[in-house]
Design a protein around this motif. Structure first.
Motif, PDB file in Angstrom:
ATOM      1  N   ASP A  67     113.537  -7.142  56.034  1.00 46.51           N
ATOM      2  CA  ASP A  67     112.944  -5.866  55.618  1.00 46.51           C
ATOM      3  C   ASP A  67     111.592  -6.034  54.934  1.00 46.51           C
ATOM      4  O   ASP A  67     110.978  -5.056  54.503  1.00 46.51           O
ATOM      5  CB  ASP A  67     113.907  -5.122  54.689  1.00 46.51           C
ATOM      6  CG  ASP A  67     114.264  -5.931  53.440  1.00 46.51           C
ATOM      7  OD1 ASP A  67     113.797  -7.083  53.333  1.00 46.51           O
ATOM      8  OD2 ASP A  67     114.999  -5.408  52.577  1.00 46.51           O
ATOM      9  N   GLY A  68     111.101  -7.263  54.791  1.00 47.47           N
ATOM     10  CA  GLY A  68     109.785  -7.491  54.207  1.00 47.47           C
ATOM     11  C   GLY A  68     109.703  -7.292  52.716  1.00 47.47           C
ATOM     12  O   GLY A  68     108.597  -7.186  52.173  1.00 47.47           O
ATOM     13  N   ASP A  69     110.839  -7.263  52.018  1.00 49.53           N
ATOM     14  CA  ASP A  69     110.844  -7.070  50.568  1.00 49.53           C
ATOM     15  C   ASP A  69     110.789  -8.435  49.899  1.00 49.53           C
ATOM     16  O   ASP A  69     111.773  -9.174  49.872  1.00 49.53           O
ATOM     17  CB  ASP A  69     112.108  -6.315  50.142  1.00 49.53           C
ATOM     18  CG  ASP A  69     112.107  -5.967  48.655  1.00 49.53           C
ATOM     19  OD1 ASP A  69     111.129  -6.333  47.957  1.00 49.53           O
ATOM     20  OD2 ASP A  69     113.080  -5.336  48.192  1.00 49.53           O
ATOM     21  N   TYR A  86     104.497  -9.716  41.495  1.00 51.06           N
ATOM     22  CA  TYR A  86     104.424  -9.000  42.760  1.00 51.06           C
ATOM     23  C   TYR A  86     103.258  -8.020  42.705  1.00 51.06           C
ATOM     24  O   TYR A  86     103.082  -7.300  41.729  1.00 51.06           O
ATOM     25  CB  TYR A  86     105.729  -8.246  43.031  1.00 51.06           C
ATOM     26  CG  TYR A  86     106.951  -9.126  42.950  1.00 51.06           C
ATOM     27  CD1 TYR A  86     107.729  -9.178  41.796  1.00 51.06           C
ATOM     28  CD2 TYR A  86     107.316  -9.932  44.019  1.00 51.06           C
ATOM     29  CE1 TYR A  86     108.841  -9.996  41.712  1.00 51.06           C
ATOM     30  CE2 TYR A  86     108.431 -10.754  43.951  1.00 51.06           C
ATOM     31  CZ  TYR A  86     109.186 -10.786  42.792  1.00 51.06           C
ATOM     32  OH  TYR A  86     110.292 -11.606  42.707  1.00 51.06           O
ATOM     33  N   ASP A 143     100.493  -5.733  45.648  1.00 48.07           N
ATOM     34  CA  ASP A 143      99.932  -5.492  46.978  1.00 48.07           C
ATOM     35  C   ASP A 143      98.487  -5.976  46.970  1.00 48.07           C
ATOM     36  O   ASP A 143      97.578  -5.242  46.593  1.00 48.07           O
ATOM     37  CB  ASP A 143     100.020  -4.003  47.324  1.00 48.07           C
ATOM     38  CG  ASP A 143      99.427  -3.700  48.698  1.00 48.07           C
ATOM     39  OD1 ASP A 143      99.157  -4.659  49.451  1.00 48.07           O
ATOM     40  OD2 ASP A 143      99.238  -2.510  49.011  1.00 48.07           O
ATOM     41  N   ARG A 179     102.585  -3.028  50.933  1.00 45.51           N
ATOM     42  CA  ARG A 179     103.719  -3.875  50.564  1.00 45.51           C
ATOM     43  C   ARG A 179     103.254  -4.956  49.593  1.00 45.51           C
ATOM     44  O   ARG A 179     102.132  -5.465  49.697  1.00 45.51           O
ATOM     45  CB  ARG A 179     104.352  -4.518  51.799  1.00 45.51           C
ATOM     46  CG  ARG A 179     104.937  -3.542  52.786  1.00 45.51           C
ATOM     47  CD  ARG A 179     105.641  -4.268  53.921  1.00 45.51           C
ATOM     48  NE  ARG A 179     104.743  -5.190  54.611  1.00 45.51           N
ATOM     49  CZ  ARG A 179     105.129  -5.997  55.601  1.00 45.51           C
ATOM     50  NH1 ARG A 179     106.385  -5.999  55.993  1.00 45.51           N
ATOM     51  NH2 ARG A 179     104.255  -6.790  56.185  1.00 45.51           N
ATOM     52  N   ASP A 180     104.127  -5.315  48.663  1.00 45.92           N
ATOM     53  CA  ASP A 180     103.779  -6.331  47.685  1.00 45.92           C
ATOM     54  C   ASP A 180     103.790  -7.721  48.305  1.00 45.92           C
ATOM     55  O   ASP A 180     104.564  -7.998  49.227  1.00 45.92           O
ATOM     56  CB  ASP A 180     104.763  -6.308  46.509  1.00 45.92           C
ATOM     57  CG  ASP A 180     104.536  -5.112  45.596  1.00 45.92           C
ATOM     58  OD1 ASP A 180     103.431  -4.540  45.640  1.00 45.92           O
ATOM     59  OD2 ASP A 180     105.468  -4.757  44.851  1.00 45.92           O
ATOM     60  N   GLU A 181     102.923  -8.571  47.781  1.00 43.22           N
ATOM     61  CA  GLU A 181     102.967  -9.999  48.082  1.00 43.22           C
ATOM     62  C   GLU A 181     103.661 -10.723  46.928  1.00 43.22           C
ATOM     63  O   GLU A 181     103.786 -10.202  45.823  1.00 43.22           O
ATOM     64  CB  GLU A 181     101.553 -10.561  48.278  1.00 43.22           C
ATOM     65  CG  GLU A 181     100.989 -10.374  49.669  1.00 43.22           C
ATOM     66  CD  GLU A 181     100.738  -8.912  50.012  1.00 43.22           C
ATOM     67  OE1 GLU A 181     101.300  -8.448  51.027  1.00 43.22           O
ATOM     68  OE2 GLU A 181     100.002  -8.241  49.286  1.00 43.22           O
ATOM     69  N   GLU A 201     105.622 -10.954  56.511  1.00 45.37           N
ATOM     70  CA  GLU A 201     105.262 -10.504  57.843  1.00 45.37           C
ATOM     71  C   GLU A 201     106.220 -11.113  58.865  1.00 45.37           C
ATOM     72  O   GLU A 201     106.706 -12.246  58.696  1.00 45.37           O
ATOM     73  CB  GLU A 201     103.816 -10.858  58.194  1.00 45.37           C
ATOM     74  CG  GLU A 201     103.526 -12.337  58.259  1.00 45.37           C
ATOM     75  CD  GLU A 201     102.110 -12.627  58.724  1.00 45.37           C
ATOM     76  OE1 GLU A 201     101.369 -11.678  58.994  1.00 45.37           O
ATOM     77  OE2 GLU A 201     101.750 -13.819  58.818  1.00 45.37           O
TER      78      GLU A 201
END
Length: 276
Positions: A78-80, A132, A134, A140-142, A162
């Motif tokens: 989910d990219g979280d 965290y 973006d 979305r956060d990195e 990603e």
């Protein structure tokens, strides 16, 4: 046929118009009004020196800032990034390159051993609490990870979610004074080993073309020396020079020989480790 109220309305507008004119004429008395800055000096354009120099044909030196790599074995459907264990992420990179002690993901052998023991000895774990943010602007956060290393150095890495996993988009190892978040920039203050009284400051910014965090604003900043306390002991004699050939702090991985013009006192944004 004219309205009987028109003369009254017109008469009411006259004082307002007069008042507006008076305010315009008395603008100098208003502390918020525009004032003349005086005569403007003539603009002087840049002068090109040695215009007959031949064009550059050799590519620029590759400092390795754009080196990116997919983290093997880490899945984030989910990219979280908050669901990713930062220790597991660093361990995956160590496992993928067990003999690499230089480069963007290089670690000291001592640090690599400590990371393997993070579960059994959590207090000695060199992986710091993650942050965290973006940084790429995609909504979305990195994941921002710090790794303590010998000689007061800090490994700083950023991971982009990603394609159901993580890609490392930044990695540097420096003798870092502080790390700040300013908007979507990651700002580092680094000790200058070769120029006493100065710091390197670098603003790392996402570059969509390179798909990496690059040092976009660099500067060498003079810092004010901290006056010694009255009860402080006498300072030791001059230390022996560092064996590192670089003017910056030695590190197992490459670090850009730059610094950034971020002004003093730039407060970090409202972030905290493990913030929801």
């Amino acid at each position: 046929m004219s309205s009987p109220h028109r003369p009254t309305a017109y008469a009411a507008l006259l004082p307002a118009a007069a008042l507006g004119t008076a305010l315009a004429l008395s603008g100098c008395d208003d502390p918020g009004a525009l004032e003349s800055a005086g005569p403007t000096p003539a603009a002087i354009g840049p002068v090109r020196l040695w215009p007959d120099l031949p064009p550059v044909t050799a590519p620029p030196i590759d400092y390795g800032e754009s080196d990116t790599e997919r983290v093997p074995g880490i899945e984030l459907p989910d990219g979280d990034v908050r669901k990713a264990d930062p220790v597991a992420v660093v361990r995956a990179e160590v496992a993928a390159h067990p003999d690499r002690y230089s480069g963007a993901d290089g670690l000291y052998p001592q640090t690599a051993r400590q990371i393997e023991q993070c579960t059994s000895r959590p207090k000695a774990c060199p992986v710091l609490s993650p942050y965290y943010r973006d940084l790429t602007g995609d909504g979305r956060d990195e994941l921002i990870v710090g790794i303590r290393m010998p000689e007061q150095q800090l490994g700083l890495r950023v991971y982009l979610p990603e394609k159901g996993g993580l890609t490392r988009i930044m990695s540097t190892v420096e003798q870092i004074v502080s790390v700040q978040l300013a908007g979507r920039d990651l700002v580092t203050r680094v000790v200058s080993a070769g120029i006493p009284g100065y710091e390197y400051r670098t603003a790392w910014t996402w570059d969509g073309q390179q798909r990496a965090m690059l040092p976009t604003r660099d500067e060498i900043i003079r810092v004010k020396p901290v006056p010694p306390r009255p009860d402080a002991p006498e300072p030791p004699g001059p230390a022996s020079p560092s064996p590192s050939p670089s003017s910056r702090a030695s590190a197992p991985g490459p670090s850009p020989a730059f610094a950034s013009p971020v002004p003093d006192g730039v407060p970090p944004d409202d972030v905290s480790p493990d913030a929801p």
